[in-house]
Design an enzyme around this catalytic site. Structure first.
Site, PDB file in Angstrom:
ATOM      1  N   ASP A 484      34.499  29.733  39.757  1.00 15.02           N
ATOM      2  CA  ASP A 484      35.721  29.755  38.942  1.00 15.02           C
ATOM      3  C   ASP A 484      36.588  28.530  39.209  1.00 15.02           C
ATOM      4  OD1 ASP A 484      37.606  30.742  37.175  1.00 15.02           O
ATOM      5  OD2 ASP A 484      37.746  32.710  38.124  1.00 15.02           O
ATOM      6  N   ASP A 554      38.915  34.914  29.308  1.00 13.95           N
ATOM      7  CA  ASP A 554      39.594  35.994  30.022  1.00 13.95           C
ATOM      8  C   ASP A 554      40.071  37.069  29.051  1.00 13.95           C
ATOM      9  OD1 ASP A 554      39.276  35.271  32.612  1.00 13.95           O
ATOM     10  OD2 ASP A 554      41.217  34.288  32.836  1.00 13.95           O
TER      11      ASP A 554
HETATM   12  C1  GLA Z   1      39.861  33.912  36.364  1.00 15.28           C
HETATM   13  C2  GLA Z   1      38.589  34.472  35.782  1.00 15.28           C
HETATM   14  C3  GLA Z   1      38.634  35.976  35.830  1.00 15.28           C
HETATM   15  C4  GLA Z   1      38.818  36.428  37.258  1.00 15.28           C
HETATM   16  C5  GLA Z   1      40.076  35.815  37.825  1.00 15.28           C
HETATM   17  C6  GLA Z   1      40.214  36.110  39.291  1.00 15.28           C
HETATM   18  O1  GLA Z   1      40.952  34.176  35.542  1.00 15.28           O
HETATM   19  O2  GLA Z   1      38.385  34.008  34.493  1.00 15.28           O
HETATM   20  O3  GLA Z   1      37.456  36.514  35.297  1.00 15.28           O
HETATM   21  O4  GLA Z   1      37.693  36.046  38.010  1.00 15.28           O
HETATM   22  O5  GLA Z   1      40.080  34.403  37.666  1.00 15.28           O
HETATM   23  O6  GLA Z   1      41.320  35.528  39.838  1.00 15.28           O
END
Ligand code: GLA
Length: 736
Positions: A484, A554
């Site tokens: 990420d 997200d």
């Molecule tokens: C990002 C990712 C999410 C999750 C959060 C965790 O926003 O896209 O899927 O993993 O971080 O902090």
């Protein structure tokens, strides 16, 4: 092995012709050694030279210094690559600050090389070949004699993909340094003609890759990211098409930049109606020193052409990215159906809270459990611990391995979340190495999500994170990693570079990141790697080279996802697009949608679940179980079949898309109706890509219908009395 020529040089006409069965790209050497662009479009068998750049004495257009006539000017000639200060007043592909401070450069033809195969680009992701004879590469060497620079334009054409990969290399043959202020990876000068449009994929966090289409008018239109990464805000893909082009017919050129940092796509319609397209690293905050005898290689652009509309353009890119960009064990493997604990628990969990989700996942047929953010350091919220990749003992008192063993004992795979490029002030890493973050001396860096960015251009920074990560990866069996990145880059400064090289920081960051990705993904080949950047902020062909799939957004709301996944599919294969069923009402939009619609949107990509499975009603559990069993049957068709968009959610209150197997014996169609209507039109759905001569059976109703009928007469869709409804039609061809 018979090598088939895909590139010819016609000595007499001084013309290069790149071709495969479907496309041709033609360029020539013109007056004064200028490399001119002649044609990109459907295959030409034999080019007879009719497109030579016309001559005209035009006012206020300079001529080449050695010209006898006033009729040839870089101001209007269609060129393969342009620079500054030579009479071409359009946007330049290259801006080079010479050793004497001048910006003038004039590159003229020197030589060429044609070879089979495709060279890899040092330190950069790029499309590749498996066999040497599946592609051929042309390198054209241009020379700036005054400044002793060489520019190599690299073109690779594939035999079986309608794609030409392009990049550029600059070699400094002088004994002094020069600075690149801009070096586009490609230029495409299109002649004046029909009204054209540009398609782009702008968006925002949780609203990525929204399909946008607009006219190309006089002046320059720029699509770009200056956020240090590809960004949610503007994907690094554009397409140029005729205004009549639609999903099924018409000319379209797609350009996908194989890079994960700042990018810029420029489209300029000039004074005479010609269009110049440039794609490359964004020149803002970019200044790269090329020392004597050194070279600079740009990232690559994948350029595709379709005469059969947008679907064919997307299919060209999908196939190439799936088969010749993505790598590793999972390239063609069925991707496991996972449950991710993020939207289920956020960071409020420990192993006792997670185990029941694992138990439930097993009962439902889910194949992998992914432990998301919050398992390391002392992270209970997003203010701490980034950079400390050690297991949070309070959450896993018996260690991570015990929990992972529990998951494996239940027959599930285990996946883990990392955010390797980041640092929290509240971390041991910051205590030990406060200088590892990007920060300008004397000023306070800007937080975002209360976190800061590590200087990935530095080897010692990468080594530190690599060592921490691999200690975890070696401590137990980890089958999947989600990589990420949850903020964009500010405070661009690196203490290890001199003042006149601070313009290199952003690109060095990307190169450093690529170096680490290459190392870790090749050293852990059994791991399925998934890219992520706050959802789809780094969804690009460059990342796809290291990680075959990416978290699409997200935003897990099924209705919002219809547009996001539709837009994403314009440029990226379905196998790269992960999609999860989450709780209703949705966390991001508050919208209520049925389990059926949520499931059917998510199973149009790489399916997963992201909700607390223990809280599902028994009815929902049954439905999820059925969805999973069904997805397992259609998974290879969805992930690796041919994807066809039928109805766009951008222009309609509905959306439909389908998947067809290569042999056209199986098809699955998903159709979504957004808002319910009191007096709806009777809507017909027509399919595409089937065999007109085959007869198909609808596996749910048993109805038998011809491929020609499905594609031409179509069939009426049921009238639904609910918002956000969805339908699935599954067809198989009858034998014989
Ligand atoms: C990002 C990712 C999410 C999750 C959060 C965790 O926003 O896209 O899927 O993993 O971080 O902090």
């Amino acid at each position: 092995m018979k090598l088939k020529n895909l590139i010819n040089f016609d000595e007499q006409q001084q013309v290069f012709h790149l071709h495969n069965g479907n496309i041709s790209y033609i360029l020539g050497i013109d007056e004064g050694g200028v490399l001119s662009h002649l044609y990109f479009g459907p295959r030409i068998k034999n080019y007879h030279g009719q497109l030579k750049n016309p001559r005209k004495d035009r006012g206020f257009s300079d001529n080449l210094p050695e010209a006898q006539e006033r009729t040839f000017s870089l101001d209007f000639v269609l060129q393969e690559y342009s620079s500054q200060g030579d009479g071409d007043f359009r946007n330049p592909a290259a801006i080079i600050r010479q050793a004497n401070g001048s910006y003038s450069a004039r590159f003229v033809y020197k030589d060429y090389k044609i070879s089979f195969g495709k060279p890899q680009l040092d330190g950069l992701p790029a499309a590749y070949v498996i066999k040497k004879n599946e592609a051929q590469t042309l390198k054209i060497i241009l020379e700036d004699q005054v400044n002793q620079l060489e520019l190599i334009l690299i073109y690779t054409i594939y035999q079986d993909y309608d794609v030409i990969a392009r990049s550029v290399e600059l070699i400094n043959k002088s004994d002094k340094s020069v600075h690149i202020e801009k070096l586009a990876s490609m230029q495409l000068d299109l002649p004046a003609g029909k009204k054209q449009q540009v398609i782009s994929l702008p968006g925002a966090h949780a609203n990525e890759r929204q399909l946008q289409r607009e006219d190309i008018n006089a002046g320059t239109k720029v699509f770009e990211s200056r956020r240090g990464t590809t960004s949610h805000q503007m994907n690094n893909f554009i397409a140029i098409c005729d205004s009549q082009t639609d999903e099924f017919q018409g000319n379209i050129i797609g350009l996908s930049f194989v890079y994960s940092g700042n990018h810029k796509e420029e489209i300029e319609k000039d004074q005479y109606g010609a269009t110049r397209i440039l794609v490359g690293i964004n020149n803002e905050q970019f200044d790269w020193e090329v020392k004597s005898q050194q070279t600079f290689q740009t990232p690559e652009v994948l350029m595709t052409y379709s005469a059969q509309g947008m679907n064919k353009m997307s299919d060209n890119l999908h196939r190439l990215m799936r088969e010749r960009v993505a790598r590793g064990k999972y390239k063609f493997a069925p991707r496991p159906i996972l449950v991710n604990n993020w939207e289920a628990t956020f960071m409020d969990f420990d192993e006792n809270k997670l185990k029941p989700i694992v138990d439930e996942a097993k009962k439902l047929g889910i194949e992998m459990f992914v432990l998301d953010d919050g398992w390391f350091g002392h992270r209970d919220d997003d203010n701490t611990s980034l950079g400390d990749w050690k297991v949070f003992a309070r959450k896993f008192p018996q260690g991570l391995k015990r929990f992972v063993d529990y998951i494996h004992a239940n027959g599930l795979k285990f996946g883990l979340w990392f955010e390797p490029e980041m640092i929290s002030i509240d971390s041991e890493l910051y205590q030990q190495h406060p200088d590892y973050m990007l920060k300008v001396p004397g000023s306070k860096p800007s937080p975002s999500r209360n976190q800061y960015v590590l200087d990935m251009g530095r080897q010692e920074v990468r080594d530190n994170i690599y060592n921490q990560m691999t200690a975890i990866l070696d401590s137990c069996q980890i089958d999947y990693v989600k990589w990420d990145m949850n903020r964009h880059l500010t405070d661009i400064y690196s203490p290890v570079l001199p003042a006149n090289c601070q313009g290199e920081v952003l690109h060095r960051y990307v190169l450093g990141l690529y170096q680490m990705l290459e190392k870790i993904t090749t050293e852990y080949p059994d791991i399925l790697w998934e890219g992520c950047s706050g959802g789809g902020g780094r969804f690009d062909a460059g990342f796809l080279y290291y990680m075959p799939q990416s978290w699409t957004s997200d935003n897990t709301d099924a209705v919002a996802r219809i547009k996001i996944q539709y837009g994403t599919s314009i440029a990226y294969p379905i196998s790269s697009m992960t999609a999860h069923v989450s709780a209703s009402p949705n966390q991001q939009t508050g919208r209520l949608t049925s389990m059926k619609t949520r499931g059917e949107v998510a199973m149009s990509g790489v399916l997963g679940y992201e909700l607390d499975l223990t809280k599902l009603s028994s009815v929902d559990k049954k439905e999820v179980q059925a969805q999973i069993a069904f997805y397992k049957k259609i998974r290879s068709l969805v992930q690796y079949g041919k994807f066809i968009r039928l109805i766009s959610p951008y222009d309609n209150n509905r959306c439909a898309w389908m998947f067809v197997s290569d042999d056209k014996n199986e098809a699955i169609v998903f159709s979504f109706k957004i808002m319910s209507e009191a007096q709806p039109a009777f809507e017909i759905l027509k399919l595409s890509g089937l065999d007109a001569d085959k007869t198909y059976k609808n596996l749910d109703t048993g109805a038998v219908i011809g491929g020609d009928e499905l594609m031409n007469t179509g069939f009426y869709e049921p009238i639904t009395q609910a918002d956000f409804s969805s339908q699935v039609y599954h067809f198989k061809a009858l034998a014989g």
